[in-house]
Design a protein around this motif. Structure first.
Motif, PDB file in Angstrom:
ATOM      1  N   ALA A  21       0.700  -1.152   0.083  1.00 43.84           N
ATOM      2  CA  ALA A  21       0.001  -0.020   0.180  1.00 43.84           C
ATOM      3  C   ALA A  21       0.804   1.372   0.001  1.00 43.84           C
ATOM      4  O   ALA A  21       0.240   2.201   0.062  1.00 43.84           O
ATOM      5  CB  ALA A  21      -0.918  -0.169   1.353  1.00 43.84           C
ATOM      6  N   ARG A  22       2.416   0.960  -0.038  1.00 42.91           N
ATOM      7  CA  ARG A  22       3.097   2.406  -0.096  1.00 42.91           C
ATOM      8  C   ARG A  22       2.766   3.306  -1.127  1.00 42.91           C
ATOM      9  O   ARG A  22       2.522   2.901  -2.384  1.00 42.91           O
ATOM     10  CB  ARG A  22       4.758   1.760  -0.313  1.00 42.91           C
ATOM     11  N   GLY A  23       2.546   4.600  -0.652  1.00 42.20           N
ATOM     12  CA  GLY A  23       2.259   5.578  -1.364  1.00 42.20           C
ATOM     13  C   GLY A  23       0.592   5.899  -1.544  1.00 42.20           C
ATOM     14  O   GLY A  23       0.292   6.889  -2.117  1.00 42.20           O
ATOM     15  N   ARG A  24      -0.013   5.004  -1.065  1.00 44.29           N
ATOM     16  CA  ARG A  24      -1.489   5.105  -1.207  1.00 44.29           C
ATOM     17  C   ARG A  24      -2.129   5.990   0.132  1.00 44.29           C
ATOM     18  O   ARG A  24      -3.109   6.900  -0.031  1.00 44.29           O
ATOM     19  CB  ARG A  24      -2.286   3.841  -1.176  1.00 44.29           C
ATOM     20  N   ALA A  25      -1.399   5.754   1.213  1.00 45.36           N
ATOM     21  CA  ALA A  25      -1.727   6.716   2.306  1.00 45.36           C
ATOM     22  C   ALA A  25      -0.888   8.183   2.356  1.00 45.36           C
ATOM     23  O   ALA A  25       0.125   8.093   1.903  1.00 45.36           O
ATOM     24  CB  ALA A  25      -1.191   5.934   3.603  1.00 45.36           C
ATOM     25  N   GLY A  26      -1.870   9.226   2.635  1.00 44.39           N
ATOM     26  CA  GLY A  26      -1.068  10.612   2.604  1.00 44.39           C
ATOM     27  C   GLY A  26      -0.455  10.563   4.027  1.00 44.39           C
ATOM     28  O   GLY A  26      -0.639   9.737   4.913  1.00 44.39           O
ATOM     29  N   TYR A  27       0.591  11.512   3.913  1.00 36.51           N
ATOM     30  CA  TYR A  27       1.517  11.507   5.073  1.00 36.51           C
ATOM     31  C   TYR A  27       2.105  12.990   5.252  1.00 36.51           C
ATOM     32  O   TYR A  27       2.400  13.432   4.296  1.00 36.51           O
ATOM     33  CB  TYR A  27       2.797  10.727   5.175  1.00 36.51           C
ATOM     34  N   VAL A  28       1.817  13.523   6.426  1.00 40.36           N
ATOM     35  CA  VAL A  28       2.255  14.822   6.873  1.00 40.36           C
ATOM     36  C   VAL A  28       3.750  14.663   7.867  1.00 40.36           C
ATOM     37  O   VAL A  28       3.330  14.439   9.031  1.00 40.36           O
ATOM     38  CB  VAL A  28       1.324  15.697   7.354  1.00 40.36           C
ATOM     39  N   PRO A  29       4.672  15.034   7.534  1.00 46.99           N
ATOM     40  CA  PRO A  29       5.948  14.509   8.251  1.00 46.99           C
ATOM     41  C   PRO A  29       6.034  15.438   9.273  1.00 46.99           C
ATOM     42  O   PRO A  29       5.303  16.634   9.079  1.00 46.99           O
ATOM     43  CB  PRO A  29       7.025  14.392   7.383  1.00 46.99           C
ATOM     44  N   GLN A  30       7.001  15.611  10.295  1.00 51.98           N
ATOM     45  CA  GLN A  30       7.242  16.624  11.132  1.00 51.98           C
ATOM     46  C   GLN A  30       7.995  17.584  10.590  1.00 51.98           C
ATOM     47  O   GLN A  30       8.879  17.257   9.561  1.00 51.98           O
ATOM     48  CB  GLN A  30       8.119  16.028  12.454  1.00 51.98           C
ATOM     49  N   ILE A  31       7.501  18.922  10.774  1.00 50.84           N
ATOM     50  CA  ILE A  31       8.272  19.967   9.849  1.00 50.84           C
ATOM     51  C   ILE A  31       9.660  20.071  10.130  1.00 50.84           C
ATOM     52  O   ILE A  31      10.434  20.545   9.234  1.00 50.84           O
ATOM     53  CB  ILE A  31       7.552  21.495  10.012  1.00 50.84           C
ATOM     54  N   GLY A  42       3.755  26.973  12.131  1.00 53.04           N
ATOM     55  CA  GLY A  42       2.627  26.653  11.983  1.00 53.04           C
ATOM     56  C   GLY A  42       2.100  26.752  10.515  1.00 53.04           C
ATOM     57  O   GLY A  42       1.280  25.723   9.898  1.00 53.04           O
ATOM     58  N   GLN A  43       2.438  27.814   9.754  1.00 48.40           N
ATOM     59  CA  GLN A  43       2.175  27.720   8.354  1.00 48.40           C
ATOM     60  C   GLN A  43       2.668  26.637   7.409  1.00 48.40           C
ATOM     61  O   GLN A  43       1.923  26.177   6.593  1.00 48.40           O
ATOM     62  CB  GLN A  43       2.758  29.150   7.820  1.00 48.40           C
ATOM     63  N   ARG A  44       4.203  26.474   7.620  1.00 49.34           N
ATOM     64  CA  ARG A  44       4.674  25.306   7.117  1.00 49.34           C
ATOM     65  C   ARG A  44       4.050  23.998   7.407  1.00 49.34           C
ATOM     66  O   ARG A  44       3.626  23.214   6.393  1.00 49.34           O
ATOM     67  CB  ARG A  44       6.052  25.035   7.642  1.00 49.34           C
ATOM     68  N   GLN A  45       3.445  23.723   8.712  1.00 51.95           N
ATOM     69  CA  GLN A  45       2.642  22.638   8.846  1.00 51.95           C
ATOM     70  C   GLN A  45       1.329  22.615   7.973  1.00 51.95           C
ATOM     71  O   GLN A  45       0.854  21.648   7.457  1.00 51.95           O
ATOM     72  CB  GLN A  45       2.340  22.573  10.342  1.00 51.95           C
ATOM     73  N   ARG A  46       0.969  23.468   7.612  1.00 53.96           N
ATOM     74  CA  ARG A  46      -0.433  23.873   7.108  1.00 53.96           C
ATOM     75  C   ARG A  46      -0.363  23.581   5.630  1.00 53.96           C
ATOM     76  O   ARG A  46      -0.957  22.970   4.804  1.00 53.96           O
ATOM     77  CB  ARG A  46      -1.114  25.060   7.279  1.00 53.96           C
ATOM     78  N   VAL A  47       0.989  23.987   4.953  1.00 59.41           N
ATOM     79  CA  VAL A  47       1.408  23.541   3.725  1.00 59.41           C
ATOM     80  C   VAL A  47       1.548  22.071   3.504  1.00 59.41           C
ATOM     81  O   VAL A  47       0.929  21.517   2.489  1.00 59.41           O
ATOM     82  CB  VAL A  47       2.750  24.599   3.230  1.00 59.41           C
ATOM     83  N   LEU A  48       2.216  21.523   4.514  1.00 61.85           N
ATOM     84  CA  LEU A  48       2.262  19.984   4.294  1.00 61.85           C
ATOM     85  C   LEU A  48       0.949  19.448   4.589  1.00 61.85           C
ATOM     86  O   LEU A  48       0.724  18.432   3.610  1.00 61.85           O
ATOM     87  CB  LEU A  48       3.192  19.629   5.430  1.00 61.85           C
ATOM     88  N   LEU A  49      -0.205  19.919   5.100  1.00 61.81           N
ATOM     89  CA  LEU A  49      -1.350  19.569   5.352  1.00 61.81           C
ATOM     90  C   LEU A  49      -1.900  19.383   3.843  1.00 61.81           C
ATOM     91  O   LEU A  49      -2.605  18.502   3.233  1.00 61.81           O
ATOM     92  CB  LEU A  49      -2.004  20.192   6.304  1.00 61.81           C
ATOM     93  N   ALA A  50      -1.678  20.702   3.177  1.00 62.39           N
ATOM     94  CA  ALA A  50      -2.688  20.861   1.997  1.00 62.39           C
ATOM     95  C   ALA A  50      -1.824  20.093   0.935  1.00 62.39           C
ATOM     96  O   ALA A  50      -2.560  19.699  -0.083  1.00 62.39           O
ATOM     97  CB  ALA A  50      -2.189  22.429   1.606  1.00 62.39           C
ATOM     98  N   ARG A  51      -0.315  19.900   0.966  1.00 63.63           N
ATOM     99  CA  ARG A  51       0.156  18.779   0.021  1.00 63.63           C
ATOM    100  C   ARG A  51      -0.475  17.414   0.220  1.00 63.63           C
ATOM    101  O   ARG A  51      -0.705  16.910  -0.949  1.00 63.63           O
ATOM    102  CB  ARG A  51       1.509  18.786   0.357  1.00 63.63           C
ATOM    103  N   ALA A  52      -0.743  17.053   1.532  1.00 61.97           N
ATOM    104  CA  ALA A  52      -1.220  15.812   1.635  1.00 61.97           C
ATOM    105  C   ALA A  52      -2.786  15.694   1.037  1.00 61.97           C
ATOM    106  O   ALA A  52      -3.159  14.545   0.473  1.00 61.97           O
ATOM    107  CB  ALA A  52      -1.369  15.386   3.232  1.00 61.97           C
ATOM    108  N   ILE A  53      -3.501  16.757   1.416  1.00 61.91           N
ATOM    109  CA  ILE A  53      -4.987  16.935   0.804  1.00 61.91           C
ATOM    110  C   ILE A  53      -4.762  16.849  -0.681  1.00 61.91           C
ATOM    111  O   ILE A  53      -5.828  16.191  -1.198  1.00 61.91           O
ATOM    112  CB  ILE A  53      -5.510  17.998   1.182  1.00 61.91           C
ATOM    113  N   ALA A  54      -3.886  17.546  -1.145  1.00 59.48           N
ATOM    114  CA  ALA A  54      -3.913  17.619  -2.672  1.00 59.48           C
ATOM    115  C   ALA A  54      -3.810  16.367  -3.219  1.00 59.48           C
ATOM    116  O   ALA A  54      -4.102  15.989  -4.552  1.00 59.48           O
ATOM    117  CB  ALA A  54      -2.751  18.417  -3.513  1.00 59.48           C
ATOM    118  N   ALA A  55      -3.333  15.141  -2.798  1.00 60.84           N
ATOM    119  CA  ALA A  55      -2.904  13.792  -3.200  1.00 60.84           C
ATOM    120  C   ALA A  55      -4.464  13.014  -2.970  1.00 60.84           C
ATOM    121  O   ALA A  55      -4.564  11.989  -3.477  1.00 60.84           O
ATOM    122  CB  ALA A  55      -1.905  13.030  -2.511  1.00 60.84           C
TER     123      ALA A  55
END
Lengths: 249, 278
Positions: A70-80, A140-153
């Protein structure tokens, strides 16, 4: 189909278990919070779901498959703090990285990709920062950008590793709001934190871990003084008002 | 007389091609903080070209083999958790150079060639060298273009790339071997030891001027080509060693860039090279 199903699972590196006795079942739209002290195995558990840390014992399925498959199927937000903040990349480019799986390595981005990126940035409230360099944003904004990246997938299962570490109150509120919306739309969430207030506020399910799984269930049944004492050992201190304070080692 | 018959004309063409090559790959070297690794690679290439020269095979082949062994070794070391890659890289650096010097010492009357392997010999570049550099430039440009997205993703967020199913270690290897091809190709122009300055300095200078890769990359190429041409001109004008003046020109561009913009936006250096985030 369950988003995540772990039965009697042990995970770890080089055949040495870091975390044992994990029994979990997560349905689409459910929010699972992993709670435990530093070094409890929260990140390791998340990495096992991503197929990056092997399952040493028990049975694990992620989105109906073996984690490695399942690698690559789950979204992931790493620690900033694992990211290179000096890297010359704009906020928009970071979010576009979430679309690479569907675009591929070589094809140019399509209109649908650009739309998905714009929508994801809109959702986390950073549309006006699209052209800024990622490293110029606050934690905090970086974390939101990473969340947006995960959502875009557009993942059906989203994993977030300590998303509230080093995050200001405004960003924390924004992240919690977005996570609620995602779950309401059917995305299963797994999130690690040591912030019990956030865990109580956001969780459908709490999994209390420290080297092993100590409890899993509704926040009211798991985040109790006795359970926390079990999992945290001497790091859980009872306060005179009857609540429990956790002291990080 | 054919334009290509003039040694200075051939040298000019070679510094333009080698400069473009160094400028292109230099951006990746600087962004991924691989300067020290590249330094080790140049020193490990030295015994390779000496050995190839002694046994009478193509020196490019010898350099690629020796550098390839180092690239694979460093890649393997960085994959092992808890290994200090910089210590191993440092040891490989001096061991490579020592091996080259030892090989040279076994041969009598070899000292002239030795210096050309170390610091280049641009005025003796032949048509064959030009063809090799041009082919290498085309190949490296294509490889870097094709691997741009995975390399950027891994460089920016290794954990995220691996979680997305990107085989980071394999792409790292592609990058390390590409750097090695560039180093070896540049031996005739600037030698093994000086190659690192033409790879790192122009890209590091370009990084100071912009935050956008679409600007950094052409700027890096322009700085590297400019260093090559300036060094060559200085060399012919004042009869200074060409390889040395090219390196010094590249260093001067970095120094000027740093004074002009770097002092007020010096990026924080927090992560080790090829950080094996686990």
């Amino acid at each position: 189909m369950a988003a995540l199903r772990y039965a009697g699972v042990s995970v770890g590196y080089d055949r040495t278990p870091v975390l044992t006795h994990v029994d979990l079942e997560l349905e689409p739209g459910q929010r699972l919070i992993l709670v435990g002290p530093n070094g409890a195995g929260k990140s390791t558990l998340i990495k096992s779901v991503l197929g990056l840390v092997p399952v040493l014992a028990g049975s694990a399925t992620v989105l109906g498959r073996h984690p490695a498959a399942a690698r690559g199927r789950a979204g992931y937000v790493p620690q900033i703090d694992t990211l290179d903040a000096d890297f010359p990349v704009s906020v928009r480019q970071v979010v576009m990285m979430g679309r690479y799986r569907s675009i591929g390595w070589w094809r140019p981005a399509r209109a649908a990709d650009r739309r998905a990126v714009a929508e994801a940035l809109e959702l986390v409230g950073l549309a006006d920062r699209a052209a800024h360099r990622f490293g110029t944003l606050s934690g905090g904004q970086r974390q939101r950008v990473l969340l947006a990246r995960a959502i875009a997938a557009e993942p059906r299962l989203l994993l977030l590793d300590e998303p509230f570490n080093g995050v200001d109150a405004v960003s924390q509120e924004a992240i919690i709001r977005v996570l609620r919306e995602l779950a309401a739309a059917g995305t299963a969430l797994v999130l690690s934190t040591h912030d019990l207030t956030v865990a109580r506020e956001l969780a459908d399910l709490v999994c209390l871990i420290n080297g092993r799984q100590w409890a899993v269930g509704a926040p009211s049944a798991t985040l109790t003084a006795s359970r926390l004492r079990e999992a945290y050992g001497g790091h859980a201190v009872d306060l005179p008002d009857g609540s429990t304070m956790l002291v990080e080692p | 007389m054919n334009w290509w018959d003039d040694a200075l004309h051939r040298a000019t063409a070679e510094v333009v091609l080698a400069g473009a090559l160094a400028g292109l790959v230099g951006v990746q070297v600087v962004l991924r903080r691989l300067s020290f690794f590249t330094m080790a690679l140049t020193h490990a290439t030295f015994p390779g070209v000496v050995a190839a020269s002694i046994i009478g095979v193509n020196i490019l082949l010898g350099g690629v083999v020796a550098g390839g062994i180092v690239a694979l070794g460093v890649a393997a070391l960085t994959r092992r958790r808890g290994q200090d890659a910089s210590a191993a890289t440092g040891v490989l650096l001096s061991a490579g150079f020592a091996l080259g010097a030892a090989l040279v010492a076994t041969q009598s009357g070899f000292s002239r060639d030795l210096s050309s392997f170390l610091v280049g010999s641009i005025l003796t570049v032949g048509p064959q060298d030009l063809v090799t550099t041009a082919v290498a430039l085309a190949v490296v440009a294509i490889v870097l273009l094709v691997s741009a997205r995975p390399l950027h993703l891994i460089g920016f967020d290794r954990a995220g790339a691996e979680a997305a199913g990107v085989p980071a270690a394999r792409w790292d290897l592609v990058l390390l071997l590409t750097i090695e091809v560039v180093v070896v190709t540049m031996v005739p122009a600037v030698g093994t030891i000086l190659a690192v300055s033409l790879i790192v300095a122009p890209a590091a200078a370009a990084r100071l001027w912009s935050d956008r890769l679409l600007i950094i990359t052409p700027l890096s190429v322009a700085f590297a080509v400019g260093s090559g041409l300036a060094g060559l001109w200085i060399s012919s004008r004042w009869n200074v060693a060409a390889g040395a003046s090219i390196s010094l020109a590249a260093t001067a561009i970095l120094a000027v860039s740093y004074l002009a913009v770097g002092a007020r936006k010096l990026p924080a250096r927090r992560r080790p090279p090829l950080a094996a985030a686990t």
